[in-house]
Design an enzyme around this catalytic site. Structure first.
Site, short mmCIF file in Angstrom:
data_model
loop_
_atom_site.label_atom_id
_atom_site.label_comp_id
_atom_site.label_asym_id
_atom_site.label_seq_id
_atom_site.Cartn_x
_atom_site.Cartn_y
_atom_site.Cartn_z
N LYS A 180 118.12 -8.35 67.41
CA LYS A 180 117.28 -7.50 68.41
C LYS A 180 118.24 -6.47 68.82
O LYS A 180 118.68 -6.41 70.10
CB LYS A 180 116.75 -8.44 69.40
CG LYS A 180 115.21 -7.82 70.03
CD LYS A 180 115.13 -6.85 70.66
CE LYS A 180 115.99 -6.87 72.05
NZ LYS A 180 115.56 -5.47 72.84
N GLU A 254 129.27 -9.90 76.54
CA GLU A 254 129.67 -9.17 76.97
C GLU A 254 129.04 -8.02 77.87
O GLU A 254 128.40 -7.38 77.52
CB GLU A 254 130.16 -8.09 75.64
CG GLU A 254 131.32 -7.13 75.65
CD GLU A 254 132.40 -7.98 76.07
OE1 GLU A 254 132.94 -7.56 77.05
OE2 GLU A 254 132.93 -8.85 75.46
N CYS A 288 130.81 0.51 78.76
CA CYS A 288 131.28 -0.65 79.69
C CYS A 288 132.71 -0.33 80.09
O CYS A 288 133.23 -1.03 81.23
CB CYS A 288 131.32 -1.97 78.77
SG CYS A 288 130.02 -2.27 77.98
C1 UN1 Z 1 131.15 -0.38 75.32
O1 UN1 Z 1 131.30 0.51 75.94
O2 UN1 Z 1 130.52 -1.24 75.47
O3 UN1 Z 1 136.85 1.00 73.88
C2 UN1 Z 1 132.22 -0.24 74.10
C3 UN1 Z 1 135.91 1.87 74.01
C4 UN1 Z 1 135.00 1.61 72.90
C5 UN1 Z 1 133.85 0.72 72.81
C6 UN1 Z 1 133.02 0.83 74.07
N1 UN1 Z 1 135.73 1.72 71.60
O4 UN1 Z 1 135.61 2.51 74.68
#
Ligand code: UN1
Length: 501
Positions: A180, A254, A288
């Site tokens: 999804k 996550e 993130c």
């Molecule tokens: C995310 O923002 O969920 O380390 C992943 C990083 C990328 C992945 C980010 N390779 O900023």
């Protein structure tokens, strides 16, 4: 072809066939840089569609789990190779659908290619353990078994990379999948699964249900999904965890981050400013891992601030397809309002708005969701703008007076995804590596930019103890089966007959 500028119209992919939503409802995906541009129309799925997808995944499971690991690896490798050939088309689609600038969209696709190539090699490894038995003429070992039908729920900010972190290892390990994807990036998700089909993945191994939280919720609650792999917001993560807890279902979460860069007095200042700029405003801060806190030591504070503001003022905002653009749009109207809300909160809290803080509306920008890169100074670590995930191009400078204070400030959030330190003092760097409370630590690099061959994930409220990617990722997507083979020809009792001859 959805790589071209014609809206795609598609159904859910269930058991190799396209299906409309049972309700007949649809939703549109639009370009966040030009809201009048429709990328495609997708089914708005509900529990009935999820039922069909789970049933298809269950039907495909026996055949797929019996498929030899090396063969599964070949299919995943073929998918990675198709992505490699289609990189430009996928990147352009991603920029149109999600907004990140083209260079970064290519990076997103590359991360999926890397993941595919990396995990395909497990086809000829997928190690178990062989250990001595405590008894004579007895063999003890483990093998990996798939979990079964797993649900993968992914966000819009890495619309190809994050599905690849979940779906490639899931299928490698012999699971079948109900996928999804985020409602903001369905076209990217569609291309991802079309590529899996083209690579030879049998029908029903990966099934896609498009839609919003209603569809996601149905995937989580379905008795037929034995594990849930979710990347997204902390609040949704808590709800998913509660449901999975009740159902005794494995769940890998996550969630958010509030990542800080520590800049010490001895740091290479130019490098630190450049890192902060990239960490805070790359992907318009919608990672993130974004560097939304800059924890700066008193000796370099004035210079760092001046340089960062100057570099920020030179960033060009616009459509990510334009090579001259540094910062693309944010994903949607709701996020734009939320980001601006945090600017107001920061001002109310008494932080100094040094630059930005506005919805960008000049010329063409009025047709999209653009926000000016924003830097706050004089921020206390306890302020909301220093504690809550904003997920936009906003960063906060937190002044500190010592290394101890810097590390304490860096750790003072509910999240623990990624932290970084700029210093040239080896002793301080190693101390920080030990003392920073996060799943990922960088030295002399910003908080973004993880590579797939190391585990990705965080401590505290960033998740629930799981990691994605990395050399042990199959542990997340398979279960060990412990096997004892007694070839002594007699009953041997473990823990009792251990010294019998
Ligand atoms: C995310 O923002 O969920 O380390 C992943 C990083 C990328 C992945 C980010 N390779 O900023």
């Amino acid at each position: 072809m959805i790589g071209q500028r014609q809206p795609v119209q598609t159904g859910n992919l269930i058991g190799g066939e396209r299906h409309e939503a049972a309700s007949g409802r649809t939703f549109e995906s639009r370009n966040p840089a030009h809201r009048s541009e429709v990328i495609g129309e997708f089914p708005q799925s509900s529990a009935a569609d999820v039922d069909a997808a789970v049933a298809a995944a269950q039907r495909a499971l026996a055949g797929w789990r019996a498929t030899p690991w090396p063969r599964r690896g070949e299919i995943v490798l073929a998918a990675a190779q198709i992505m490699e050939r289609s990189k430009e088309e996928l990147a352009a689609l991603m920029t149109r659908e999600m907004g990140k600038v083209l260079t970064e969209a290519r990076g997103d696709v590359q991360e999926a290619i890397d993941m595919g190539k990396f995990i395909a090699g497990e086809g000829r490894r997928a190690f178990g353990e062989t250990v001595p038995s405590e008894l004579r003429n007895k063999w003890a070992m483990t093998m990996r078994q798939p979990l079964g039908v797993v649900g993968c729920i992914t966000p819009w900010n890495f619309p190809i990379a994050i599905p690849s972190w979940k779906i490639f290892p899931a299928v490698m390990a012999g699971n079948t999948v109900v996928f999804k994807p985020a409602e903001d990036t369905p076209a990217c998700a569609l291309r991802f699964v079309e590529i899996l089909e083209e690579a030879g993945l049998p029908s029903g191994v990966v099934n896609v249900v498009f839609g919003d939280h209603e569809a996601g919720d149905a995937v989580v609650r379905h008795r037929g999904t034995v594990a849930i792999f979710f990347t997204g917001g902390a609040e949704t993560g808590r709800l998913i965890a509660a449901t999975c807890g009740q159902m005794l279902k494995k769940v890998s979460l996550e969630l958010g981050g509030k990542n800080g860069i520590v800049v010490l007095d001895d740091a290479d200042l130019e490098l630190a400013v450049e890192g902060a700029l990239w960490g805070a405003f790359g992907t318009a801060g919608q990672r993130c891992t974004a560097s939304s806190r800059l924890i700066v030591s008193a000796g370099v504070l004035a210079q760092f601030t001046e340089d960062l503001v100057a570099r920020t003022s030179a960033l060009r905002i616009g459509d990510g397809l334009d090579d001259a653009v540094d910062v693309g749009p944010v994903i949607n109207e709701m996020q734009l309002a939320r980001i601006h809300g945090y600017t107001e909160i920061g001002a109310q809290e008494g932080a100094d708005l040094l630059i930005g803080g506005e919805v960008a509306r000049a010329g063409d920008l009025a047709d999209g969701f653009f926000y000016t890169p924003t830097v706050f100074g004089g921020v206390a670590p306890t302020m909301r703008i220093a504690q809550e995930e904003i997920f936009g191009p906003t960063t906060a400078i937190i002044p500190v007076g010592s290394v101890d204070e810097a590390i304490a400030a860096a750790n003072s959030t509910q999240f623990g995804l990624s932290l970084s330190i700029y210093t040239n003092d080896l002793r301080v760097a190693f101390r920080a590596i030990n003392d920073l409370e996060s799943g990922i630590v960088y030295v002399n690099a910003p908080t973004i930019g993880a590579e797939i061959q190391l585990p990705f994930g965080g401590t505290k409220n960033t998740g629930n103890g799981h990691r994605e990617a990395g050399g042990r990722v199959l542990d997340e997507f398979s279960e060990p089966k412990s096997i004892y083979i007694d070839y002594s020809g007699r009953l041997q009792r473990a823990q009792i007959d251990t010294d019998a001859t």
